[in-house]
Write an enzyme that holds these catalytic residues in place. Sequence first.
Site, PDB file in Angstrom:
ATOM      1  CE  LYS A   1     -84.474 -33.754  -9.093  1.00  0.00           C
ATOM      2  NZ  LYS A   1     -84.220 -32.411  -9.553  1.00  0.00           N
TER       3      LYS A   1
ATOM      4  CB  THR B   1     -82.653 -36.805  -6.393  1.00  0.00           C
ATOM      5  OG1 THR B   1     -82.958 -35.410  -6.440  1.00  0.00           O
ATOM      6  CG2 THR B   1     -83.338 -37.511  -7.554  1.00  0.00           C
TER       7      THR B   1
ATOM      8  CG  LEU C   1     -78.127 -37.020   3.366  1.00  0.00           C
ATOM      9  CD1 LEU C   1     -78.845 -38.037   4.235  1.00  0.00           C
ATOM     10  CD2 LEU C   1     -76.711 -36.764   3.860  1.00  0.00           C
ATOM     11  N   PRO C   2     -76.626 -37.215  -0.888  1.00  0.00           N
ATOM     12  CG  PRO C   2     -74.301 -37.339  -1.140  1.00  0.00           C
ATOM     13  CD  PRO C   2     -75.385 -37.316  -0.099  1.00  0.00           C
TER      14      PRO C   2
ATOM     15  CE  LYS D   1     -78.702 -38.906  -7.411  1.00  0.00           C
ATOM     16  NZ  LYS D   1     -79.170 -38.104  -6.290  1.00  0.00           N
TER      17      LYS D   1
HETATM   18  P1  NAD Z   1     -73.453 -32.625  -2.298  1.00  0.00           P
HETATM   19  O1  NAD Z   1     -72.626 -33.804  -2.621  1.00  0.00           O
HETATM   20  O2  NAD Z   1     -72.946 -31.244  -2.586  1.00  0.00           O
HETATM   21  O3  NAD Z   1     -73.850 -32.640  -0.723  1.00  0.00           O
HETATM   22  C1  NAD Z   1     -74.167 -33.791  -0.009  1.00  0.00           C
HETATM   23  C2  NAD Z   1     -73.724 -33.595   1.439  1.00  0.00           C
HETATM   24  O4  NAD Z   1     -74.102 -34.756   2.187  1.00  0.00           O
HETATM   25  C3  NAD Z   1     -72.211 -33.454   1.587  1.00  0.00           C
HETATM   26  O5  NAD Z   1     -71.910 -32.282   2.323  1.00  0.00           O
HETATM   27  C4  NAD Z   1     -71.790 -34.712   2.327  1.00  0.00           C
HETATM   28  O6  NAD Z   1     -70.686 -34.521   3.208  1.00  0.00           O
HETATM   29  C5  NAD Z   1     -73.058 -35.041   3.088  1.00  0.00           C
HETATM   30  N1  NAD Z   1     -73.123 -36.446   3.512  1.00  0.00           N
HETATM   31  C6  NAD Z   1     -72.955 -37.550   2.755  1.00  0.00           C
HETATM   32  N2  NAD Z   1     -73.113 -38.662   3.502  1.00  0.00           N
HETATM   33  C7  NAD Z   1     -73.387 -38.237   4.760  1.00  0.00           C
HETATM   34  C8  NAD Z   1     -73.636 -38.909   5.984  1.00  0.00           C
HETATM   35  N3  NAD Z   1     -73.629 -40.247   6.084  1.00  0.00           N
HETATM   36  N4  NAD Z   1     -73.868 -38.165   7.088  1.00  0.00           N
HETATM   37  C9  NAD Z   1     -73.864 -36.817   7.018  1.00  0.00           C
HETATM   38  N5  NAD Z   1     -73.636 -36.117   5.887  1.00  0.00           N
HETATM   39  C10 NAD Z   1     -73.395 -36.832   4.774  1.00  0.00           C
HETATM   40  O7  NAD Z   1     -74.846 -32.876  -3.045  1.00  0.00           O
HETATM   41  P2  NAD Z   1     -75.936 -31.766  -3.455  1.00  0.00           P
HETATM   42  O8  NAD Z   1     -75.586 -31.144  -4.762  1.00  0.00           O
HETATM   43  O9  NAD Z   1     -76.206 -30.897  -2.270  1.00  0.00           O
HETATM   44  O10 NAD Z   1     -77.198 -32.713  -3.746  1.00  0.00           O
HETATM   45  C11 NAD Z   1     -77.947 -33.296  -2.706  1.00  0.00           C
HETATM   46  C12 NAD Z   1     -79.145 -34.000  -3.324  1.00  0.00           C
HETATM   47  O11 NAD Z   1     -79.940 -33.033  -4.043  1.00  0.00           O
HETATM   48  C13 NAD Z   1     -78.767 -35.102  -4.336  1.00  0.00           C
HETATM   49  O12 NAD Z   1     -79.636 -36.181  -4.174  1.00  0.00           O
HETATM   50  C14 NAD Z   1     -78.966 -34.410  -5.682  1.00  0.00           C
HETATM   51  O13 NAD Z   1     -79.281 -35.341  -6.715  1.00  0.00           O
HETATM   52  C15 NAD Z   1     -80.122 -33.485  -5.389  1.00  0.00           C
HETATM   53  N6  NAD Z   1     -80.194 -32.282  -6.248  1.00  0.00           N
HETATM   54  C16 NAD Z   1     -79.050 -31.576  -6.561  1.00  0.00           C
HETATM   55  C17 NAD Z   1     -79.156 -30.461  -7.384  1.00  0.00           C
HETATM   56  C18 NAD Z   1     -77.920 -29.659  -7.746  1.00  0.00           C
HETATM   57  O14 NAD Z   1     -78.028 -28.789  -8.630  1.00  0.00           O
HETATM   58  N7  NAD Z   1     -76.777 -29.874  -7.105  1.00  0.00           N
HETATM   59  C19 NAD Z   1     -80.408 -30.040  -7.875  1.00  0.00           C
HETATM   60  C20 NAD Z   1     -81.549 -30.747  -7.508  1.00  0.00           C
HETATM   61  C21 NAD Z   1     -81.433 -31.884  -6.688  1.00  0.00           C
END
Ligand code: NAD
Length: 311
Positions: free
Chosen positions: A170, A95, A64-65, A245
């Site tokens: 991280k 994260t 999740l975000p 973030k």
């Molecule tokens: P994203 O925003 O693409 O996906 C998050 C998903 O969570 C979305 O589909 C959203 O609808 C869902 N969501 C949010 N609240 C919700 C709830 N209450 N119930 C159900 N679903 C819910 O984010 P992402 O890029 O997949 O990143 C996810 C995590 O991974 C973050 O913490 C980010 O910092 C970390 N991360 C991302 C990357 C990257 O390159 N994108 C790399 C490493 C780590």
Amino acid sequence: MEIAFIGLGNMGAPMALNLLKAGHALAVHDLNGQAVERLVTEGARPCQSPAEAVGNADLVLTMLPAPQHVDKVLTGDQGVLGAIRRGVPIVDCSTIDPASVRRLAELALAQGNDLADAPVSGGTAGAAAGTLTFMVGAPAGLFARIEPILQGMGRRIVHCGDVGNGQVAKICNNLVLGISMIAVSEAMALGVKEGIDAKVLADIINASSGRCWSSEVYNPYPGIVETAPASHGYQGGFGVDLMLKDLGLATEAARQGKQPLPMGALAQQLYQVWSQRGAGHLDFSSIIQLLSNPNVDKPRSITPLNTTHTP
Ligand code: NAD
């Protein structure tokens, strides 16, 4: 084994797909119905709430975000903790800050469930290829239980210590990354302004003591690294708002521990200015635009042109 997977965004969707490929049954949930549908066409079972997803699960994974989303999914109405069977482990791959993870782990443990933090590095490409690095915070016994599952999504599964320590690793890494990207951007912008060809300058840095991931693999100047977001209008990659973030998590952890973080705080403010000007969705390496021209009032889409042009 049935796995409940909650959060099917840029990272979660390809990670869940790799678990399906590894032969696990998946119950999936996301607020975004289209994200759920994509996984359903690959064989996952759709669920309307976290509670429904975890009802029969042998393991729960969340991606999740930010902290407030993890908190809501775990402790909110129709949340994980209200429906999970006793003894089933929870692994949060988002994260978030170490303090939130430790608090949620205590809540879970009080009702008989272990919780591990397992944030990742490797980006969306690593998620799709199944080559992520997992930084795991968990007691040794729990780590041994979840390691084989994480191997279905990653190449390196590192035990960082007890719960919360995965997040510590991280946010420290991303602190270096956020700062180093600004350093490389400053140097590239200065060099080009002073008349050196951007490619020549990048080659010199990458053969000298300034070399780092931000200069070599992910150079922010367009046209230097073909696979970097800078060469594709700063689309995809790791968003300015996600970097913002993560730097916020680092500065908050530093505040709580009374640890000085001057470079991290400055970097956070620069990404904040850039986000405020409308660049939050662009890759974080687009910060070079702000540093090349501090008066730029909104981000420009850049295609790789003559490298002697300023970005
Ligand atoms: P994203 O925003 O693409 O996906 C998050 C998903 O969570 C979305 O589909 C959203 O609808 C869902 N969501 C949010 N609240 C919700 C709830 N209450 N119930 C159900 N679903 C819910 O984010 P992402 O890029 O997949 O990143 C996810 C995590 O991974 C973050 O913490 C980010 O910092 C970390 N991360 C991302 C990357 C990257 O390159 N994108 C790399 C490493 C780590």
